[in-house]
Design a protein around this motif. Structure first.
Motif, PDB file in Angstrom:
ATOM      1  N   VAL A  59      -3.735  10.415  -4.916  1.00 18.06           N
ATOM      2  CA  VAL A  59      -2.963   9.233  -4.514  1.00 18.06           C
ATOM      3  C   VAL A  59      -1.493   9.628  -4.477  1.00 18.06           C
ATOM      4  CG1 VAL A  59      -2.424   6.817  -4.987  1.00 18.06           C
ATOM      5  CG2 VAL A  59      -4.636   7.755  -5.707  1.00 18.06           C
ATOM      6  N   SER A  60      -0.844   9.401  -3.343  1.00 21.08           N
ATOM      7  CA  SER A  60       0.555   9.792  -3.175  1.00 21.08           C
ATOM      8  C   SER A  60       1.379   8.601  -2.707  1.00 21.08           C
ATOM      9  CB  SER A  60       0.683  10.916  -2.135  1.00 21.08           C
ATOM     10  OG  SER A  60      -0.115  12.027  -2.474  1.00 21.08           O
ATOM     11  N   VAL A  61       2.620   8.522  -3.187  1.00 22.43           N
ATOM     12  CA  VAL A  61       3.549   7.503  -2.709  1.00 22.43           C
ATOM     13  C   VAL A  61       4.223   8.007  -1.435  1.00 22.43           C
ATOM     14  CG1 VAL A  61       5.643   6.186  -3.195  1.00 22.43           C
ATOM     15  CG2 VAL A  61       3.971   6.591  -5.018  1.00 22.43           C
ATOM     16  N   VAL A  62       4.072   7.259  -0.359  1.00 23.95           N
ATOM     17  CA  VAL A  62       4.720   7.567   0.918  1.00 23.95           C
ATOM     18  C   VAL A  62       5.570   6.354   1.285  1.00 23.95           C
ATOM     19  CG1 VAL A  62       4.393   8.104   3.355  1.00 23.95           C
ATOM     20  CG2 VAL A  62       2.808   9.051   1.651  1.00 23.95           C
ATOM     21  N   ALA A  63       6.883   6.504   1.199  1.00 21.16           N
ATOM     22  CA  ALA A  63       7.782   5.373   1.463  1.00 21.16           C
ATOM     23  C   ALA A  63       7.531   4.809   2.853  1.00 21.16           C
ATOM     24  CB  ALA A  63       9.234   5.826   1.331  1.00 21.16           C
ATOM     25  N   PHE A  87      14.200   4.459   3.654  1.00 16.31           N
ATOM     26  CA  PHE A  87      12.980   4.044   4.354  1.00 16.31           C
ATOM     27  C   PHE A  87      13.095   4.284   5.867  1.00 16.31           C
ATOM     28  CE2 PHE A  87      13.716   1.550   0.561  1.00 16.31           C
ATOM     29  CZ  PHE A  87      12.544   1.762  -0.142  1.00 16.31           C
ATOM     30  N   HIS A  88      13.955   5.209   6.246  1.00 16.33           N
ATOM     31  CA  HIS A  88      14.167   5.506   7.669  1.00 16.33           C
ATOM     32  C   HIS A  88      12.835   5.843   8.332  1.00 16.33           C
ATOM     33  CE1 HIS A  88      16.017   6.881  11.312  1.00 16.33           C
ATOM     34  NE2 HIS A  88      17.233   6.762  10.821  1.00 16.33           N
ATOM     35  N   SER A 140     -12.166   7.436   1.128  1.00 15.68           N
ATOM     36  CA  SER A 140     -10.976   8.116   1.640  1.00 15.68           C
ATOM     37  C   SER A 140     -10.833   9.498   1.005  1.00 15.68           C
ATOM     38  CB  SER A 140      -9.722   7.296   1.336  1.00 15.68           C
ATOM     39  OG  SER A 140      -9.828   5.985   1.844  1.00 15.68           O
ATOM     40  N   ASP A 141     -10.453  10.477   1.812  1.00 14.01           N
ATOM     41  CA  ASP A 141     -10.164  11.811   1.273  1.00 14.01           C
ATOM     42  C   ASP A 141      -8.861  11.792   0.485  1.00 14.01           C
ATOM     43  OD1 ASP A 141     -12.161  13.937   2.624  1.00 14.01           O
ATOM     44  OD2 ASP A 141     -11.733  12.326   4.039  1.00 14.01           O
ATOM     45  N   GLU A 142      -7.924  10.988   0.957  1.00 10.97           N
ATOM     46  CA  GLU A 142      -6.674  10.767   0.245  1.00 10.97           C
ATOM     47  C   GLU A 142      -6.277   9.312   0.428  1.00 10.97           C
ATOM     48  OE1 GLU A 142      -3.362  13.230   1.279  1.00 10.97           O
ATOM     49  OE2 GLU A 142      -4.554  15.089   1.331  1.00 10.97           O
ATOM     50  N   ILE A 143      -5.518   8.790  -0.531  1.00  8.86           N
ATOM     51  CA  ILE A 143      -4.935   7.463  -0.366  1.00  8.86           C
ATOM     52  C   ILE A 143      -3.434   7.581  -0.540  1.00  8.86           C
ATOM     53  CG2 ILE A 143      -4.771   5.121  -1.285  1.00  8.86           C
ATOM     54  CD1 ILE A 143      -7.680   5.204  -2.009  1.00  8.86           C
ATOM     55  N   TRP A 144      -2.706   7.059   0.437  1.00  9.28           N
ATOM     56  CA  TRP A 144      -1.252   6.978   0.350  1.00  9.28           C
ATOM     57  C   TRP A 144      -0.876   5.531   0.041  1.00  9.28           C
ATOM     58  CZ3 TRP A 144      -0.442   9.484   5.832  1.00  9.28           C
ATOM     59  CH2 TRP A 144      -0.910  10.808   5.803  1.00  9.28           C
ATOM     60  N   VAL A 145       0.148   5.351  -0.741  1.00 17.51           N
ATOM     61  CA  VAL A 145       0.577   3.998  -1.127  1.00 17.51           C
ATOM     62  C   VAL A 145       2.088   3.885  -0.945  1.00 17.51           C
ATOM     63  CG1 VAL A 145      -1.314   3.601  -2.751  1.00 17.51           C
ATOM     64  CG2 VAL A 145       0.784   4.730  -3.531  1.00 17.51           C
ATOM     65  N   PRO A 146       2.607   2.660  -0.757  1.00 18.71           N
ATOM     66  CA  PRO A 146       4.041   2.500  -0.512  1.00 18.71           C
ATOM     67  C   PRO A 146       4.901   2.467  -1.772  1.00 18.71           C
ATOM     68  CG  PRO A 146       2.934   0.398  -0.297  1.00 18.71           C
ATOM     69  CD  PRO A 146       1.860   1.419  -0.521  1.00 18.71           C
TER      70      PRO A 146
END
Length: 363
Positions: A167-171, A333-334, A145-151
């Motif tokens: 690695v970024s947190v994406v709600a 979390f809209h 993965s070029d980037e990984i997003w996590v909840p």
């Protein structure tokens, strides 16, 4: 810019597959690539899209069976190919679909929802035998993965143990519009809403015995076949079963509080209750606390005795919680907020000409 979506499976409608559906609404022309698809199991708009799957679709009936046969996934993933005409893949993963084959120049961002397959308590002998092989393959695939997003932050820590890339947190999204905060007038709040998921037969018997003894009303919702012993008959009004949001929302909105000791990757059912302006009794979980905080929640270890103690406490507290403040927890979390965040991040990736090599990030 041509974008495709990929995911582990489309076998059941739950919060994981609702994320796939939400992203499909953002990128309406995208084809979905998945390891296993059970036709007509999803409802919603997903079934109206172009879906490409592997031969596992003919062998797999549910997620449990897919987990037991996870040793087949590396081969199946390598035989499903996302065309080179695709510029960017958004992969929603529980640990497996990052391995679906693609061209080197196609960018890949993975939304790593949960490490279900990597950390699952193995139940089948073949799972135990192939566990090391599948885990190594899965982590190597994620590293492409070029980037990984996590909840959440807890999932971020897990990913950073083996991945050096961004690695970024994406709600994650929650469809808050289905669970509106309705006026308080006319509501009696004279019953508990109980999530049947995660409630053992023994615990349910003790809890309902206490509630019955003190003439406290209650309604179970969700899949409840494992609690058939408690039912008077098939039409027992205390058990509403699986219902759509149009029926579930008013039930939650009129409840004194929710009782939910289920353990899931995302506290969707608790958010449904909070969005409706009602407090909850829930199983103590650092993951859930990272999502929800503490306001309006009584934490319990999930045992019947502790649940009963929490019900006694809630009887004195339920009317003290600010309903608007409970609702505001869910607004974090809209789904519109999630869509906007994804669009912004994808636009940034489009402007980045970096070609990623898995060797850059895996350790």
């Amino acid at each position: 810019m041509k974008i495709a979506l990929s995911c582990d499976d489309l076998l059941i409608r739950d919060h994981y597959t609702e994320i796939v559906e939400t992203l499909g609404m953002v990128y309406e022309d995208s084809t979905i690539y998945t390891l296993a698809h059970k036709e007509k199991a999803m409802l919603g708009t997903v079934e109206l899209r172009k879906i490409r799957s592997t031969y596992l679709s003919h062998k797999i009936k549910d997620r449990e069976q897919l987990a037991k046969n996870s040793f087949l996934i590396p081969n199946a993933a390598s035989n499903l190919f996302i065309p080179c005409s695709v510029d960017l893949i958004i992969n929603i993963s529980n640990g497996m679909s990052s391995g679906i084959r693609k061209c080197d120049n196609t960018k890949l961002v993975t939304y790593f929802y949960d490490h279900y397959y990597l950390n699952r308590k193995k139940k089948a002998l073949r799972e135990k035998i192939f566990n090391s092989y599948v885990t190594k393959w899965s982590k190597a695939a994620l590293c492409m993965s070029d980037e990984i997003w996590v909840p959440s932050e807890s999932v971020k820590k897990f990913v950073e143990e083996f991945y050096n890339g961004p690695v970024s947190v994406v709600a994650p999204p929650f469809n808050i519009a289905d669970y509106p905060l309705t006026p308080k007038e006319g509501k009696e709040f004279n019953y508990y809403a109980i999530n049947a998921k995660g409630m053992s037969e023994e615990c349910a018997i003790e809890l309902t015995s206490f509630l019955d003894e003190y003439n406290m009303k209650y309604i179970f919702f969700g899949e409840d076949a494992h609690l058939d012993i408690l039912k008077i008959d098939e039409e027992d009004p205390r058990f509403m079963g699986v219902r759509c949001s149009g029926e579930l929302a008013p039930m939650l909105g009129n409840a004194r509080a929710l009782i939910d000791i289920s353990e899931t990757a995302f506290p969707e059912d608790i958010l449904k209750c909070l969005s409706s302006g009602r407090p909850a009794i829930v199983k103590d979980s650092e993951l859930f606390k990272s999502y929800l905080g503490d306001f309006g929640l009584l934490w319990t270890d999930g045992s019947a005795s502790k649940l009963i103690d929490s019900v006694k406490d809630m009887n004195n507290l339920y009317h003290t919680y600010d309903r608007k403040k409970l609702y505001n927890i869910a607004t974090n979390f809209h789904d519109i907020k999630f869509k906007s965040d994804v669009k912004r991040r994808v636009d940034k990736m489009i402007g980045d000409n970096h070609v990623h090599s898995g060797a850059d990030c895996c350790h």
